[in-house]
Write a protein that holds these residues in place. Structure first.
Motif, PDB file in Angstrom:
ATOM      1  N   VAL A   1      40.378 -15.777 -35.343  1.00 17.89           N
ATOM      2  CA  VAL A   1      39.100 -15.971 -34.659  1.00 17.89           C
ATOM      3  C   VAL A   1      38.852 -14.784 -33.745  1.00 17.89           C
ATOM      4  CG1 VAL A   1      37.855 -17.375 -32.971  1.00 17.89           C
ATOM      5  CG2 VAL A   1      39.203 -18.480 -34.767  1.00 17.89           C
ATOM      6  N   GLU A   2      37.631 -14.252 -33.802  1.00 17.57           N
ATOM      7  CA  GLU A   2      37.245 -13.144 -32.925  1.00 17.57           C
ATOM      8  C   GLU A   2      36.227 -13.656 -31.913  1.00 17.57           C
ATOM      9  OE1 GLU A   2      34.662  -9.392 -33.772  1.00 17.57           O
ATOM     10  OE2 GLU A   2      36.730  -8.914 -34.383  1.00 17.57           O
ATOM     11  N   LEU A   3      36.512 -13.473 -30.636  1.00 19.24           N
ATOM     12  CA  LEU A   3      35.669 -13.985 -29.561  1.00 19.24           C
ATOM     13  C   LEU A   3      35.200 -12.825 -28.687  1.00 19.24           C
ATOM     14  CD1 LEU A   3      34.572 -16.396 -27.835  1.00 19.24           C
ATOM     15  CD2 LEU A   3      36.751 -16.303 -26.595  1.00 19.24           C
ATOM     16  N   THR A   4      33.892 -12.771 -28.428  1.00 17.26           N
ATOM     17  CA  THR A   4      33.327 -11.754 -27.538  1.00 17.26           C
ATOM     18  C   THR A   4      32.940 -12.415 -26.219  1.00 17.26           C
ATOM     19  OG1 THR A   4      32.452 -10.489 -29.414  1.00 17.26           O
ATOM     20  CG2 THR A   4      31.554 -10.007 -27.229  1.00 17.26           C
ATOM     21  N   LEU A   5      33.560 -11.983 -25.110  1.00 14.42           N
ATOM     22  CA  LEU A   5      33.271 -12.545 -23.797  1.00 14.42           C
ATOM     23  C   LEU A   5      31.980 -11.972 -23.237  1.00 14.42           C
ATOM     24  CD1 LEU A   5      36.860 -12.452 -22.235  1.00 14.42           C
ATOM     25  CD2 LEU A   5      35.775 -14.285 -23.563  1.00 14.42           C
ATOM     26  N   ASP A   6      31.503 -12.571 -22.140  1.00 19.85           N
ATOM     27  CA  ASP A   6      30.235 -12.152 -21.540  1.00 19.85           C
ATOM     28  C   ASP A   6      30.255 -10.694 -21.095  1.00 19.85           C
ATOM     29  OD1 ASP A   6      29.205 -14.649 -21.981  1.00 19.85           O
ATOM     30  OD2 ASP A   6      29.631 -15.403 -19.970  1.00 19.85           O
ATOM     31  N   ASP A   7      31.445 -10.200 -20.706  1.00 19.56           N
ATOM     32  CA  ASP A   7      31.518  -8.812 -20.234  1.00 19.56           C
ATOM     33  C   ASP A   7      31.742  -7.820 -21.375  1.00 19.56           C
ATOM     34  OD1 ASP A   7      34.090  -9.390 -20.949  1.00 19.56           O
ATOM     35  OD2 ASP A   7      35.004  -8.830 -19.032  1.00 19.56           O
ATOM     36  N   GLY A   8      31.661  -8.316 -22.626  1.00 22.62           N
ATOM     37  CA  GLY A   8      31.819  -7.437 -23.770  1.00 22.62           C
ATOM     38  C   GLY A   8      33.226  -7.346 -24.306  1.00 22.62           C
ATOM     39  N   THR A   9      34.191  -7.921 -23.625  1.00 26.03           N
ATOM     40  CA  THR A   9      35.579  -7.899 -24.097  1.00 26.03           C
ATOM     41  C   THR A   9      35.697  -8.686 -25.397  1.00 26.03           C
ATOM     42  OG1 THR A   9      36.392  -7.785 -21.818  1.00 26.03           O
ATOM     43  CG2 THR A   9      37.965  -8.460 -23.523  1.00 26.03           C
ATOM     44  N   VAL A  10      36.350  -8.095 -26.385  1.00 26.39           N
ATOM     45  CA  VAL A  10      36.556  -8.741 -27.683  1.00 26.39           C
ATOM     46  C   VAL A  10      38.014  -9.187 -27.781  1.00 26.39           C
ATOM     47  CG1 VAL A  10      36.487  -8.479 -30.184  1.00 26.39           C
ATOM     48  CG2 VAL A  10      34.743  -7.385 -28.761  1.00 26.39           C
ATOM     49  N   ILE A  11      38.219 -10.443 -28.070  1.00 25.79           N
ATOM     50  CA  ILE A  11      39.564 -11.013 -28.188  1.00 25.79           C
ATOM     51  C   ILE A  11      39.746 -11.551 -29.599  1.00 25.79           C
ATOM     52  CG2 ILE A  11      41.126 -12.819 -27.360  1.00 25.79           C
ATOM     53  CD1 ILE A  11      39.749 -12.686 -24.682  1.00 25.79           C
ATOM     54  N   GLU A  12      40.871 -11.245 -30.180  1.00 27.65           N
ATOM     55  CA  GLU A  12      41.213 -11.741 -31.510  1.00 27.65           C
ATOM     56  C   GLU A  12      42.480 -12.582 -31.404  1.00 27.65           C
ATOM     57  OE1 GLU A  12      42.886  -9.365 -35.089  1.00 27.65           O
ATOM     58  OE2 GLU A  12      40.691  -9.286 -35.323  1.00 27.65           O
ATOM     59  N   LEU A  13      42.446 -13.790 -31.960  1.00 32.15           N
ATOM     60  CA  LEU A  13      43.627 -14.644 -31.894  1.00 32.15           C
ATOM     61  C   LEU A  13      43.736 -15.471 -33.161  1.00 32.15           C
ATOM     62  CD1 LEU A  13      43.093 -17.904 -29.923  1.00 32.15           C
ATOM     63  CD2 LEU A  13      41.210 -16.318 -30.261  1.00 32.15           C
ATOM     64  N   ASN A  14      44.934 -15.938 -33.403  1.00 32.15           N
ATOM     65  CA  ASN A  14      45.202 -16.802 -34.553  1.00 32.15           C
ATOM     66  C   ASN A  14      45.192 -18.257 -34.103  1.00 32.15           C
ATOM     67  OD1 ASN A  14      45.685 -14.703 -36.513  1.00 32.15           O
ATOM     68  ND2 ASN A  14      47.636 -14.324 -35.465  1.00 32.15           N
ATOM     69  N   THR A  15      44.402 -19.085 -34.767  1.00 31.95           N
ATOM     70  CA  THR A  15      44.438 -20.514 -34.472  1.00 31.95           C
ATOM     71  C   THR A  15      45.698 -21.111 -35.075  1.00 31.95           C
ATOM     72  OG1 THR A  15      43.207 -21.134 -36.470  1.00 31.95           O
ATOM     73  CG2 THR A  15      41.925 -20.623 -34.481  1.00 31.95           C
ATOM     74  N   PRO A  16      46.258 -22.150 -34.460  1.00 34.49           N
ATOM     75  CA  PRO A  16      47.492 -22.737 -34.984  1.00 34.49           C
ATOM     76  C   PRO A  16      47.233 -23.531 -36.255  1.00 34.49           C
ATOM     77  CG  PRO A  16      46.678 -24.029 -33.161  1.00 34.49           C
ATOM     78  CD  PRO A  16      45.802 -22.811 -33.237  1.00 34.49           C
ATOM     79  N   PRO A  17      48.212 -23.616 -37.143  1.00 33.55           N
ATOM     80  CA  PRO A  17      48.052 -24.466 -38.331  1.00 33.55           C
ATOM     81  C   PRO A  17      48.045 -25.938 -37.930  1.00 33.55           C
ATOM     82  CG  PRO A  17      50.290 -23.622 -38.201  1.00 33.55           C
ATOM     83  CD  PRO A  17      49.509 -22.932 -37.112  1.00 33.55           C
ATOM     84  N   PHE A  18      47.577 -26.770 -38.836  1.00 35.92           N
ATOM     85  CA  PHE A  18      47.492 -28.223 -38.620  1.00 35.92           C
ATOM     86  C   PHE A  18      46.608 -28.556 -37.417  1.00 35.92           C
ATOM     87  CE2 PHE A  18      51.494 -27.640 -40.887  1.00 35.92           C
ATOM     88  CZ  PHE A  18      51.390 -28.587 -41.904  1.00 35.92           C
ATOM     89  N   ALA A  19      45.602 -27.729 -37.148  1.00 40.17           N
ATOM     90  CA  ALA A  19      44.712 -27.987 -36.018  1.00 40.17           C
ATOM     91  C   ALA A  19      43.752 -29.124 -36.363  1.00 40.17           C
ATOM     92  CB  ALA A  19      43.930 -26.723 -35.655  1.00 40.17           C
ATOM     93  N   GLY A  20      43.066 -29.624 -35.337  1.00 45.22           N
ATOM     94  CA  GLY A  20      42.160 -30.741 -35.545  1.00 45.22           C
ATOM     95  C   GLY A  20      40.889 -30.607 -34.742  1.00 45.22           C
ATOM     96  N   ASP A  21      39.893 -31.388 -35.114  1.00 46.71           N
ATOM     97  CA  ASP A  21      38.622 -31.390 -34.403  1.00 46.71           C
ATOM     98  C   ASP A  21      38.840 -31.839 -32.961  1.00 46.71           C
ATOM     99  OD1 ASP A  21      35.645 -31.349 -34.391  1.00 46.71           O
ATOM    100  OD2 ASP A  21      35.922 -33.475 -33.961  1.00 46.71           O
ATOM    101  N   GLY A  22      38.272 -31.083 -32.024  1.00 44.26           N
ATOM    102  CA  GLY A  22      38.413 -31.414 -30.613  1.00 44.26           C
ATOM    103  C   GLY A  22      39.559 -30.727 -29.910  1.00 44.26           C
ATOM    104  N   TRP A  23      40.413 -30.026 -30.660  1.00 45.89           N
ATOM    105  CA  TRP A  23      41.500 -29.288 -30.004  1.00 45.89           C
ATOM    106  C   TRP A  23      40.903 -28.224 -29.091  1.00 45.89           C
ATOM    107  CZ3 TRP A  23      46.670 -27.930 -32.685  1.00 45.89           C
ATOM    108  CH2 TRP A  23      47.233 -29.086 -33.231  1.00 45.89           C
ATOM    109  N   ARG A  24      41.586 -27.958 -27.988  1.00 48.00           N
ATOM    110  CA  ARG A  24      41.163 -26.895 -27.067  1.00 48.00           C
ATOM    111  C   ARG A  24      42.305 -25.886 -26.928  1.00 48.00           C
ATOM    112  NH1 ARG A  24      39.751 -28.486 -21.573  1.00 48.00           N
ATOM    113  NH2 ARG A  24      37.930 -27.153 -21.514  1.00 48.00           N
ATOM    114  N   LEU A  25      41.978 -24.631 -27.106  1.00 48.88           N
ATOM    115  CA  LEU A  25      42.930 -23.557 -26.911  1.00 48.88           C
ATOM    116  C   LEU A  25      42.581 -22.862 -25.598  1.00 48.88           C
ATOM    117  CD1 LEU A  25      42.915 -21.944 -30.479  1.00 48.88           C
ATOM    118  CD2 LEU A  25      44.172 -23.948 -29.678  1.00 48.88           C
TER     119      LEU A  25
END
Length: 315
Positions: free
Chosen positions: A170-194
């Motif tokens: 997942v690639e996320l762009t913050l309000d200040d323009g910072t781009v963060i790339e991270l891997n979501t965990p396997p076996f994830a579910g709806d409503g999970w919060r990282l």
């Protein structure tokens, strides 16, 4: 005169009556996270379900209250609402209940990949829905503090069932323009919060809420598929056959008579599959009352109300 069926605490927490204390704690933590109002702002039933989860753990974790409840004693009518002043931040709430810190890492998952609840078989043969009285919930420790007035920075990320199961980038762009790339965990579910610790401006945390819902309303939770089935009262009371969606197409589900809201039916093998592991689909019954009742329908409901009152007085 009205009557209210007492909840089955074991079913609410998704455990059996012979579970260990550790299993009970894990189940409570899982269900409290699942129904905490802060994490379910668009779910109108979350607050009541969260209160019931808290009540269930308060009774089942106390041997004296659990024994009294299993004997059919106790009443909920005179118990003060511990959340009358608001709901605490989820982690503060767990600290009050269990004590100590939570030992979070820089990227953490606000969920535990365990079964969210125990389901009944679709045939209804394994359905065990007992009505029991019970003791009031534990009155100490005192209620947690109200929710803190701090606005979390949060983004919603939509995943397909396969992405949630396998994990994805997942690639996320913050309000200040910072781009963060991270891997979501396997076996994830709806409503999970990282939680991305300290990445937002000012060293604040940024949360990613995962949404894994199909167009048919199927929610993904690891290998399991969750679905809410809306039924009108006659269908729930008398039983019915209804088509429900699954990942492989619709199937006909036989709803047993006397199915109340919250009853869980299981479609075996209708979940996701990874290697040799195959999940189930859990169908939760939700009984709904039409808002536009006609005169004839209102008359029938009044008659049912009268019959229920006569039955109580006669008993």
């Amino acid at each position: 005169m009205t009557s209210t069926a007492e909840p089955d605490y074991w079913s609410l927490l998704g455990v059996d009556s012979d579970c260990t204390d550790q299993q009970l704690k894990r189940a409570f933590r899982r269900e409290a996270r699942r129904w905490h109002p802060d994490l379910n702002s668009n779910d109108p039933i979350a607050e009541e379900r969260f209160k019931l989860v808290n009540e269930a753990y308060a009774v089942l974790s106390d041997p004296r209250r659990r024994e009294a409840w299993q004997r059919g004693g106790g009443s909920r009518a005179d118990v003060a609402d511990p959340f009358a002043q608001g709901f605490p931040d989820f982690e503060d709430y767990l600290d009050v209940i269990f004590g100590g810190g939570t030992g979070r890492s820089s990227v953490e998952v606000d969920n535990e990949p365990e079964s969210p609840f125990r389901g009944d078989d679709a045939s209804g043969d394994d359905a065990r829905r007992e009505t029991r009285g019970h003791e009031p919930p534990v009155s100490s420790p005192p209620p947690p503090p109200p929710v803190r007035a701090v606005e979390d920075l949060e983004s919603v990320v939509h995943l397909t069932p396969d992405q949630a199961l396998q994990g994805t980038v997942v690639e996320l762009t913050l309000d200040d323009g910072t781009v963060i790339e991270l891997n979501t965990p396997p076996f994830a579910g709806d409503g999970w919060r990282l939680r991305l610790e300290g990445v937002a401006p000012g060293g604040r945390d940024h949360f990613l809420q995962l949404r894994v819902v199909t167009d048919d309303g199927l929610r993904i939770d690891g290998l399991r598929v969750l679905y809410k089935l809306m039924l009108f009262p006659p269908d729930a009371a008398l039983g019915c056959a209804v088509d429900v969606p699954t990942l492989d197409g619709p199937v006909t589900l036989q709803v047993p008579p006397g199915s109340s809201s919250g009853r869980l039916l299981r479609l075996r093998g209708r979940g996701l599959q990874l290697d040799d592991e195959l999940g189930d689909q859990l169908v939760e019954i939700v009984v709904v009352i039409p808002s536009d009742l006609g005169d004839a329908e209102r008359a029938l409901y009044r008659r049912l109300q009268e019959l229920a009152s006569e039955s109580e007085q006669g008993g």
